[in-house]
Structures are given as structure tokens and as C-alpha cells.
Design an enzyme around this catalytic site. Structure first.
Site, short mmCIF file in Angstrom:
data_model
loop_
_atom_site.label_atom_id
_atom_site.label_comp_id
_atom_site.label_asym_id
_atom_site.label_seq_id
_atom_site.Cartn_x
_atom_site.Cartn_y
_atom_site.Cartn_z
N ASP A 270 -41.83 9.53 -32.92
CA ASP A 270 -41.43 9.17 -31.57
C ASP A 270 -40.08 9.84 -31.27
O ASP A 270 -39.74 10.84 -31.90
CB ASP A 270 -41.35 7.64 -31.44
CG ASP A 270 -41.73 7.14 -30.07
OD1 ASP A 270 -40.99 7.41 -29.11
OD2 ASP A 270 -42.78 6.48 -29.93
N HIS B 132 -37.39 5.21 -26.20
CA HIS B 132 -38.79 4.85 -26.47
C HIS B 132 -39.06 4.52 -27.93
O HIS B 132 -39.71 3.52 -28.26
CB HIS B 132 -39.67 6.01 -25.99
CG HIS B 132 -41.13 5.71 -25.93
ND1 HIS B 132 -41.98 5.91 -27.00
CD2 HIS B 132 -41.90 5.25 -24.92
CE1 HIS B 132 -43.21 5.58 -26.64
NE2 HIS B 132 -43.19 5.18 -25.39
N ASN C 100 -52.23 5.77 -20.22
CA ASN C 100 -52.18 4.83 -19.11
C ASN C 100 -52.75 5.43 -17.83
O ASN C 100 -52.35 6.52 -17.43
CB ASN C 100 -50.74 4.40 -18.83
CG ASN C 100 -50.06 3.85 -20.07
OD1 ASN C 100 -50.68 3.18 -20.89
ND2 ASN C 100 -48.78 4.13 -20.22
N SER D 264 -48.20 2.55 -25.15
CA SER D 264 -47.12 2.82 -26.10
C SER D 264 -46.73 1.55 -26.84
O SER D 264 -46.24 1.61 -27.97
CB SER D 264 -45.87 3.34 -25.38
OG SER D 264 -45.85 4.72 -25.30
#
Length: 424
Positions: free
Chosen positions: A70, A108, A204, A269
């Protein structure tokens, strides 16, 4: 399976072309939420509703290691102190331990990590992850922004995770393409050959990912779809495709940001790390199990949802953590969700790359309310300005534009009405 709670709201941060998959900020990123005693812990509805609290009577994840590929994990925040045991940077712009957040949406990775192995802050406060005694590896990537090609960053990251003891790899990102580069064949095969569970977010719809993209399309990868607080398919914070393995909460999630503080967010996520944490719990409870049987426990104990099962919306169903670590499950001898080696042998011509369309475009089937059907496929990665991008605030922006249009309509109506009065 425990009774689900009622439906919540849907702001989020989203998934993009090679996007970190998904956040829609309910509270603006970085805005600290109220911190009365237990207020943060009270928001973690998935702990009780999906059996994680009950699973902790069996294991809390000790001995299992999850690699977080990430934007980097800030291991200095209170909830993650002691959780990050190793790390690296593959982007060329981060720190050698992987703990410097990099690139767009740099918060994130810390948010994702807190859902997996947050330790809380004592006395029932702060974010606690679903596997609070698991260890983390932080591998920082800067998709579309690093000095290293984005595809190569991912391939390098996967191999590094395997070589440094990962039992599970979490990938809350998507390439927004059914296909993947050939370098990933070797990297993901390396992970599977070394008995590592790979979990990836589906993407998404709210960001335009109407169909799952790689790495969630790779055979053998646990692709995770998202559901709302009622346990129904999320319209904005999920996607669909026949590679979906299971579904987990993707709305009204609370996470920790670098430097401390909490945010609410939506997106797969957040659903993916809940499943990665579950894989860590299973591995901790059954250390003798290989990756194939860890995956099998997760899908075999999922609560079936929708038709067919498995299906393109929920996969095998909604995860049940307690059942996954306590139920009697027959063993398997192969990965129950696909064989990458077999796919390579069949679909990788010697002269180039194969196409996934015949394998991964879902057949016609009933879609949930608001779901996007197979006829509305997204454009492939080659049609986009960047292979990897991070998308922020798409839904809030849409709401703002809608509000401005509505206000303009009212204003025009008011002007027209006023002029009419003047003529009288």
C-alpha cells in the site's frame, strides 16, 4: 451469523485505474472524530456482527504475518506500535522501512493496516484490528508516482513479502483492467508456490469500477466485495465479477491515519483487510494449514448470500470469522478459487498475453438494486490517461455538483418569478 445492523450513509474515498481501492471519506481525511471513551470502538460494528469478537476466544492472530502492499504504514501511531515488524519501499521515493507514507492518498496504507492489526489504545479505546496480535510488513508503493514502473512495483512488492515471511498479502488496490502484466504471472505464482494467501479488493462502482480488475481477477487470489451495514451489496463501495470469493463490510469503516487521529471511510479497500485479518486468524488457529486450506475455511464457512452461490456479487457469501476458526471443514488439495499455473498454461500464448474476457465477464444474472450489469463494462486500462491512479472524493464531488445544479435551478426560477412580479 449474527444479526446485521441497519444501513448507514455512504461518503467514501475511491478506487482508480491502478488505484488504491477505496475510500470515501465520511469525515474528511485527517479530521479527528470525537474521542470520548469507547466512541471509536463502538463504531467497529463488524467485530460483533461478523464474528470477530467471538473468534478471539480461539485466537487473536498471534504468530501470523500480513504484508500490506500500500502507500506505507505509519507504525508510530498508538494503535500500530509494535505491530509493524519489517518493511521496505519499492517506489524509489519512500523510506527503507516502508513506514513513510508516499504518493497520493498517502494515509491509505495506515488506515488499511489499522483494520487488520490495530492494537487499540488501552481500556477498550481506539481502533482494534480484526487480528490484533498479528504482525505486519509494510511495503510502500506509489502507484503512478514513484521512480519505478507501477506494474514492477507490485511484482517486486509481492516477491519481497514472500521472502520476508508473509503468511497473507493484502492488496487494497486495483489495476482497473481484467488483464495484468506478464511480470505478475511470476510474482503471484511465486506467492502461491510459497504458500501465501493473497487478498485483493474488488473495487468500487462509485469510482467507475463496475467490474473487478486485477489483481482481484487473478486465479487463486481472494477477491473481496463490499456490503453495507445491513449486509447487502454496497452500490458505491463495491464491484462485481465472477472471481469474487467473499464479501465483507465496506461502509462506515473507522480507521487510523498517519500521525494519529481517526476517519470514517467506505470502499473495498476496507473490506479486503478485514478478510486478510481473518486469514491471519485462521493461520494462527491452524498453523499447520497450507494457504489452500486457509482460503477454503474462509469460503466454506461464509454465510451464503444471493443466487447463485458462488455468484458475481457476494461470491460464497458474507464472512463469518467465528465459524472460520471453529467449524469442522473438510480439507482440500488445491486452491478452491482458481489455479494460476493452469491459467498461464492455457491463456498465455508464447508470443504475447492472453485475454481474460471469456473467463471473467459475468454471465447474465439478477443484479442487486443499483448494481451495474455486465453490459456496462468499464474501459480497459489502455483507454485511461494513467495505468495507476488514485481517485479521491468522487462521490462528495458528485453530490456537490448536484447541489450546485439544484441551487442554479432554484435561482433561475426565483429570477423568473421576480421578473413576473415586476411586470404586474
Amino acid at each position: 451469523m449474527r444479526r446485521r445492523r441497519g444501513l448507514g450513509g455512504r461518503p467514501f474515498l475511491l478506487v482508480g485505474a491502478f488505484a488504491v481501492v477505496g475510500v470515501v471519506g465520511i469525515a474528511p481525511i485527517g479530521q479527528v472524530l470525537p474521542a470520548r471513551a469507547d466512541s471509536i470502538r463502538d463504531m467497529e460494528y463488524w467485530l460483533g456482527d461478523y464474528g470477530f469478537s467471538a473468534a478471539w476466544n480461539t485466537t487473536r492472530g498471534a504468530g501470523a504475518t500480513v504484508a500490506v502492499i500500500d502507500t506505507g504504514v505509519d507504525g508510530s501511531v498508538a494503535e500500530l506500535q509494535g505491530a509493524v515488524v519489517d518493511g521496505t519501499d519499492v517506489s524509489g521515493i519512500g523510506s527503507t522501512n516502508g513506514q513513510t507514507p508516499v504518493g497520493e492518498s498517502s494515509e491509505h496504507g495506515t488506515m488499511v493496516a489499522s483494520l487488520i492489526a490495530g492494537r487499540g489504545t488501552g481500556d477498550g479505546n481506539g481502533v482494534i484490528g480484526v487480528a490484533p496480535e498479528a504482525s505486519l510488513l509494510s511495503i510502500s508503493v506509489a502507484l503512478g508516482a514513484g521512480s519505478v514502473d507501477s506494474d514492477e512495483q507490485i511484482a517486486h512488492a509481492v516477491r519481497w513479502a514472500v521472502d520476508h515471511g508473509a503468511d497473507v498479502i493484502n492488496m487494497s488496490l486495483t489495476r482497473n483492467s481484467l488483464d495484468w502484466p506478464q511480470s505478475w504471472d511470476d510474482a503471484f505464482s511465486y506467492a502461491f508456490d510459497h504458500d501465501v494467501v493473497v487478498v485483493a479488493a474488488a473495487g468500487n462502482r462509485g469510482s467507475g469500477t463496475t467490474e473487478v480488475g486485477a489483481p482481484a481477477t487473478i486465479p487463486g487470489v481472494v477477491a473481496v466485495a463490499g456490503v453495507d451495514k445491513a449486509g447487502d451489496a454496497s452500490f458505491d463501495a463495491s464491484s462485481q465479477g465472477i472471481t469474487i470469493a467473499v464479501a465483507a463490510p465496506s461502509e462506515q469503516l473507522v480507521g487510523v491515519v498517519p500521525g494519529g487521529g481517526y476517519v470514517l471511510w467506505d470502499g473495498t479497500s476496507g473490506a479486503a483487510p478485514l478478510v486478510s485479518g481473518l486469514a491471519a486468524l485462521v493461520k494462527s488457529a491452524y498453523p499447520e494449514l497450507d494457504a489452500n486450506n486457509v482460503i477454503n475455511r474462509i469460503i466454506a464457512t461464509a454465510e451464503p448470500k444471493g443466487e447463485p452461490v458462488p455468484g458475481p456479487i457476494y461470491g460464497y457469501g458474507l464472512v463469518d470469522a467465528d465459524a472460520a476458526v471453529t467449524a469442522s471443514v473438510d480439507p482440500v488439495s488445491a486452491n478452491p478459487i482458481g489455479d494460476l499455473a493452469a491459467w498461464i498454461a492455457t491463456y498465455r500464448p508464447a508470443s504475447g498475453t492472453g485475454s481474460l474476457d471469456s473467463l471473467l465477464i459475468p454471465p447474465p444474472s439478477p443484479a442487486p438494486t443499483g448494481a451495474v450489469t455486465g453490459s456496462e463494462k468499464p474501459s480497459r486500462g489502455s483507454d485511461r490517461p494513467e495505468v495507476y491512479t488514485l481517485i479521491h472524493w468522487a462521490v462528495p464531488l458528485g453530490l456537490l455538483l448536484g447541489f450546485l445544479i439544484l441551487m442554479a435551478t432554484f435561482a433561475l426560477g426565483a429570477v423568473s418569478h421576480f421578473r413576473g412580479l415586476l411586470r404586474k
